[in-house]
Structure formats: structure tokens, C-alpha cells
Design a protein around this motif. Structure first.
Motif, mmCIF file in Angstrom:
data_model
loop_
_atom_site.group_PDB
_atom_site.id
_atom_site.type_symbol
_atom_site.label_atom_id
_atom_site.label_comp_id
_atom_site.label_asym_id
_atom_site.label_seq_id
_atom_site.Cartn_x
_atom_site.Cartn_y
_atom_site.Cartn_z
ATOM 1 N N LEU A 84 48.207 39.434 39.832
ATOM 2 C CA LEU A 84 47.841 38.016 39.839
ATOM 3 C C LEU A 84 47.748 37.391 38.462
ATOM 4 O O LEU A 84 47.755 36.173 38.335
ATOM 5 C CB LEU A 84 46.485 37.836 40.540
ATOM 6 N N GLY A 85 47.610 38.219 37.441
ATOM 7 C CA GLY A 85 47.328 37.714 36.105
ATOM 8 C C GLY A 85 45.820 37.669 35.909
ATOM 9 O O GLY A 85 45.049 37.584 36.873
ATOM 10 N N ALA A 86 45.395 37.722 34.657
ATOM 11 C CA ALA A 86 43.972 37.814 34.344
ATOM 12 C C ALA A 86 43.185 36.619 34.867
ATOM 13 O O ALA A 86 42.109 36.773 35.438
ATOM 14 C CB ALA A 86 43.781 37.967 32.841
ATOM 15 N N GLU A 87 43.709 35.425 34.673
ATOM 16 C CA GLU A 87 42.987 34.212 35.057
ATOM 17 C C GLU A 87 42.771 34.133 36.568
ATOM 18 O O GLU A 87 41.662 33.883 37.048
ATOM 19 C CB GLU A 87 43.768 32.991 34.560
ATOM 20 N N CYS A 88 43.811 34.378 37.329
ATOM 21 C CA CYS A 88 43.710 34.312 38.786
ATOM 22 C C CYS A 88 42.837 35.445 39.322
ATOM 23 O O CYS A 88 42.036 35.234 40.237
ATOM 24 C CB CYS A 88 45.090 34.348 39.420
ATOM 25 N N ALA A 89 42.962 36.642 38.766
ATOM 26 C CA ALA A 89 42.134 37.771 39.199
ATOM 27 C C ALA A 89 40.667 37.471 38.936
ATOM 28 O O ALA A 89 39.804 37.779 39.763
ATOM 29 C CB ALA A 89 42.565 39.048 38.490
ATOM 30 N N ARG A 90 40.364 36.854 37.805
ATOM 31 C CA ARG A 90 38.988 36.479 37.492
ATOM 32 C C ARG A 90 38.483 35.451 38.495
ATOM 33 O O ARG A 90 37.365 35.529 38.986
ATOM 34 C CB ARG A 90 38.888 35.954 36.065
ATOM 35 N N TRP A 91 39.323 34.469 38.827
ATOM 36 C CA TRP A 91 38.937 33.464 39.821
ATOM 37 C C TRP A 91 38.671 34.118 41.176
ATOM 38 O O TRP A 91 37.678 33.823 41.826
ATOM 39 C CB TRP A 91 40.029 32.401 39.969
ATOM 40 N N LEU A 92 39.532 35.031 41.573
ATOM 41 C CA LEU A 92 39.362 35.718 42.843
ATOM 42 C C LEU A 92 38.053 36.499 42.878
ATOM 43 O O LEU A 92 37.334 36.486 43.865
ATOM 44 C CB LEU A 92 40.542 36.652 43.106
ATOM 45 N N ALA A 93 37.726 37.153 41.779
ATOM 46 C CA ALA A 93 36.519 37.971 41.713
ATOM 47 C C ALA A 93 35.245 37.156 41.645
ATOM 48 O O ALA A 93 34.211 37.531 42.184
ATOM 49 C CB ALA A 93 36.596 38.915 40.512
ATOM 50 N N THR A 94 35.308 35.992 40.988
ATOM 51 C CA THR A 94 34.084 35.243 40.723
ATOM 52 C C THR A 94 33.994 33.918 41.467
ATOM 53 O O THR A 94 32.915 33.354 41.580
ATOM 54 C CB THR A 94 33.953 34.934 39.215
ATOM 55 N N GLY A 95 35.135 33.406 41.917
ATOM 56 C CA GLY A 95 35.136 32.081 42.531
ATOM 57 C C GLY A 95 35.051 30.969 41.512
ATOM 58 O O GLY A 95 34.909 29.810 41.844
ATOM 59 N N GLY A 96 35.162 31.333 40.234
ATOM 60 C CA GLY A 96 35.050 30.354 39.155
ATOM 61 C C GLY A 96 36.309 29.533 38.986
ATOM 62 O O GLY A 96 37.360 29.844 39.541
ATOM 63 N N GLU A 97 36.176 28.511 38.214
ATOM 64 C CA GLU A 97 37.313 27.636 37.915
ATOM 65 C C GLU A 97 38.353 28.386 37.094
ATOM 66 O O GLU A 97 38.003 29.236 36.279
ATOM 67 C CB GLU A 97 36.842 26.413 37.127
ATOM 68 N N ILE A 98 39.587 28.067 37.301
ATOM 69 C CA ILE A 98 40.676 28.615 36.475
ATOM 70 C C ILE A 98 40.870 27.687 35.288
ATOM 71 O O ILE A 98 40.949 26.477 35.447
ATOM 72 C CB ILE A 98 41.984 28.752 37.274
ATOM 73 N N GLY A 99 41.012 28.291 34.122
ATOM 74 C CA GLY A 99 41.298 27.530 32.919
ATOM 75 C C GLY A 99 40.136 26.770 32.491
ATOM 76 O O GLY A 99 39.837 25.879 31.968
#
Length: 99
Positions: A84-99
Motif C-alpha cells: 500500500l505504501g507507507a502513507e496508506c498503510a499508516r492510514w489503514l492502521a490508525t484511521g488518520g488523515e493521509i498527508g
């Protein structure tokens, strides 16, 4: 949940038709998904002996922590980032905003 649905729709640039809002909320509820599990579980639950309903079990966030080892969690995170790429994986894990 309503705020998250609106946030995801905004991110995906999908308009929400307010006349369908109550139906959207109903279909996104845990109760609806459990009751209609064969419609939302991979292959209608064919992989589970007890059917699709066991895939949608309790609806508790973070339950995976009691099921996966630290090594399995690390492997999942590594694969998620690779796919997914780092940004999308982080969003998936945390539900946080991308970028």
C-alpha cells in the motif's frame, strides 16, 4: 461512525446523497453486516466451517492483538507497507488523515 463515513467519502470524493443517509448508516452497522455476512465476507464465508457469521464475530477494535503474535503483527505491517505504501498503510492502521 457517521463522521468516519463522511470523512472517507470526502477523501474519495464521493458525494453523499442525504436522502440515502439512514440507509447508508444501517448498511455500515455491525448488526447489519453480521446479519448479512454472506454478502460482505470473502466467498460468502466458504472458508469457515461455521459460515460467514463467524468471520464477523464481535466488532471490537484491536481484537487482533489477542490473536496475532508480535512476529505476525510485524509481518502484516511489513506487507501492508509494501503493498500500500507507507502513507496508506499508516492510514489503514490508525484511521488518520493521509498527508
Amino acid at each position: 461512525m457517521p463522521a468516519e463515513i463522511r470523512r472517507i467519502a470526502k477523501f474519495l470524493d464521493i458525494p453523499i446523497h442525504e436522502e440515502r443517509w439512514e440507509s447508508i448508516l444501517e448498511h455500515c452497522s455491525f448488526e447489519w453486516m453480521k446479519k448479512n455476512a454472506t454478502k460482505s465476507v470473502p466467498l460468502g464465508g466458504a472458508f469457515w466451517d461455521a459460515g460467514a457469521e463467524v468471520f464477523i464475530h464481535r466488532g471490537l477494535n484491536g481484537r487482533w492483538r489477542d490473536s496475532l503474535t508480535a512476529a505476525e503483527s510485524a509481518e502484516y505491517e511489513k506487507l501492508a507497507e509494501a503493498e500500500l505504501g507507507a502513507e496508506c498503510a499508516r492510514w489503514l492502521a490508525t484511521g488518520g488523515e493521509i498527508g
